[in-house]
Write a protein that holds these residues in place. Sequence first.
Motif, short mmCIF file in Angstrom:
data_model
loop_
_atom_site.label_atom_id
_atom_site.label_comp_id
_atom_site.label_asym_id
_atom_site.label_seq_id
_atom_site.Cartn_x
_atom_site.Cartn_y
_atom_site.Cartn_z
N ASN A 341 0.82 -1.22 0.00
CA ASN A 341 0.00 0.00 0.00
C ASN A 341 0.85 1.26 0.00
OD1 ASN A 341 0.87 -0.64 2.61
ND2 ASN A 341 -0.90 0.26 3.60
N LYS A 342 1.91 1.28 -0.82
CA LYS A 342 2.78 2.46 -0.90
C LYS A 342 2.01 3.63 -1.52
CE LYS A 342 5.86 0.34 -3.39
NZ LYS A 342 5.20 -0.96 -3.66
N GLY A 343 2.37 4.85 -1.13
CA GLY A 343 1.67 6.03 -1.59
C GLY A 343 2.22 6.56 -2.90
N ASP A 344 1.44 7.40 -3.55
CA ASP A 344 1.85 8.05 -4.79
C ASP A 344 2.22 9.51 -4.51
OD1 ASP A 344 1.32 5.79 -6.40
OD2 ASP A 344 -0.82 6.29 -6.40
N ILE A 345 3.12 10.04 -5.34
CA ILE A 345 3.51 11.44 -5.22
C ILE A 345 2.56 12.29 -6.05
CG2 ILE A 345 5.31 13.15 -5.67
CD1 ILE A 345 7.37 10.98 -5.24
N GLU A 346 1.97 13.29 -5.41
CA GLU A 346 1.07 14.22 -6.09
C GLU A 346 1.45 15.64 -5.70
OE1 GLU A 346 -2.93 13.23 -5.13
OE2 GLU A 346 -2.83 11.20 -5.97
N MET A 347 1.81 16.45 -6.69
CA MET A 347 2.16 17.86 -6.46
C MET A 347 3.21 18.02 -5.36
SD MET A 347 0.59 19.49 -8.75
CE MET A 347 0.85 21.19 -8.21
N SER A 349 4.00 16.07 -2.91
CA SER A 349 3.70 15.41 -1.64
C SER A 349 3.46 13.94 -1.88
CB SER A 349 2.47 16.04 -0.98
OG SER A 349 2.68 17.41 -0.71
N ILE A 350 3.77 13.12 -0.87
CA ILE A 350 3.50 11.69 -0.99
C ILE A 350 2.43 11.31 0.02
CG2 ILE A 350 5.34 10.97 0.61
CD1 ILE A 350 5.74 8.55 -1.34
N LEU A 351 1.45 10.55 -0.43
CA LEU A 351 0.37 10.08 0.43
C LEU A 351 0.88 8.92 1.29
CD1 LEU A 351 -2.58 10.14 -2.15
CD2 LEU A 351 -1.95 11.90 -0.49
N LEU A 352 0.51 8.91 2.56
CA LEU A 352 1.01 7.91 3.50
C LEU A 352 -0.01 6.81 3.70
CD1 LEU A 352 2.45 10.36 6.18
CD2 LEU A 352 3.68 9.27 4.29
N PRO A 353 0.44 5.55 3.82
CA PRO A 353 -0.47 4.46 4.14
C PRO A 353 -1.14 4.69 5.50
CG PRO A 353 1.67 3.61 3.46
CD PRO A 353 1.83 5.09 3.67
#
Length: 374
Positions: A341-347, A349-353
């Motif tokens: 469940n690794k996060g994606d980088i958006e603008m 920032s990286i989303l955290l599980p």
Amino acid sequence: MIIKDLEVFPLLLPMKQSFQISGGTVGDGNQGAPHVYVKIISEDGIEGWGEARPSHRWSYETMESVVSTLQKYIKPAIIGKRGDDLTTLHEIIDKEISSGISKGQPICKAAVDMALYDLMGKSSKKSLAEILLGRSSEKIDLSYLISTSNINEAAGKAKYASENGFKAVDVKIGFNVDFDMEVLETVRAEAPNLFLRVDANQGYTLPEAIKAAKKMEIIGVDVFEQPLKANDLLGHRELRRKTSVPIALDESIWSPSDVLQAIRLEACDYAVIKLTKMGGITGAKLAGEISKEANLGLLGGGLTESSLGLTSSAHLFNYLGITLPSDLNGPFFLTDDPIQNKGDIEMGSILLPSGYGIGCVVDFNKLETYKTQV
């Protein structure tokens, strides 16, 4: 919550590109990057996961030393002990692996500490952020890392960062002062509004660092990280007296006591907080708190940790209130890791599980795929 077992998984994770610092290559695009996963199992079947990221080009710890220390010394010392008694466990571990000038084998110990926090969170049904009793966030801002000896490539990376929502860039230097300054001028021209963090990784002598810092004042560098050798705190103090560019210490600070020494000698303006080098969450948390009380600035950092180490670091940085984008550079160099469940980088920032403990779910198929012999 009694510890029943500890398992060690040496891994070589695939890389998009090699990672070069002034001391050499810390991750090879062909061979992969050395990581060690640790699983601590309690008697009631709960599992906690942690990660070590050794590199012989960055410190004295290697994959071989981490694996052997975990299996031969730390594992037999902690089995049968309470998994939620961190104070006693750290006393036991530090007795088994003694300190020298600084904490003994902190990268190895970081994996164990991280796994214990994960175990406690899952056992108590609390997230790492809840255990830390601090700020909680679903994401963290990243600093875009630029490590190249090609001017055009540096320009392209800086432009990409500026156009894709990043608020900061982290440029690796420490090779040759004149060429390094050319790189920084190029990066600043392509990313004029981003926070410019410059890291020499101990690559300069004091005269070189003074020359570079004077040029950085003109370029508009926001912080100059670890220009001199790790043990040269007096040299860093002298450099601070000769430049207006804030000085940050990374390799000089491995423990809370190292922070105190840097404060006493007025050697820095910023402290770089890294779980990996500070023995895990426990040591990094205390080092960050001491730095804040001394009114030092805080920078968050890493060394291409996988999603497991990145997520742990991000929750701690949010707790410490680190607002500047962090140099958690794993996503820029690793092609993959064993986290589902690794996060994606958006603008930028990286989303955290999300979930109990650290919140990461280990993919056992990938764990076997990337496992290596030591």
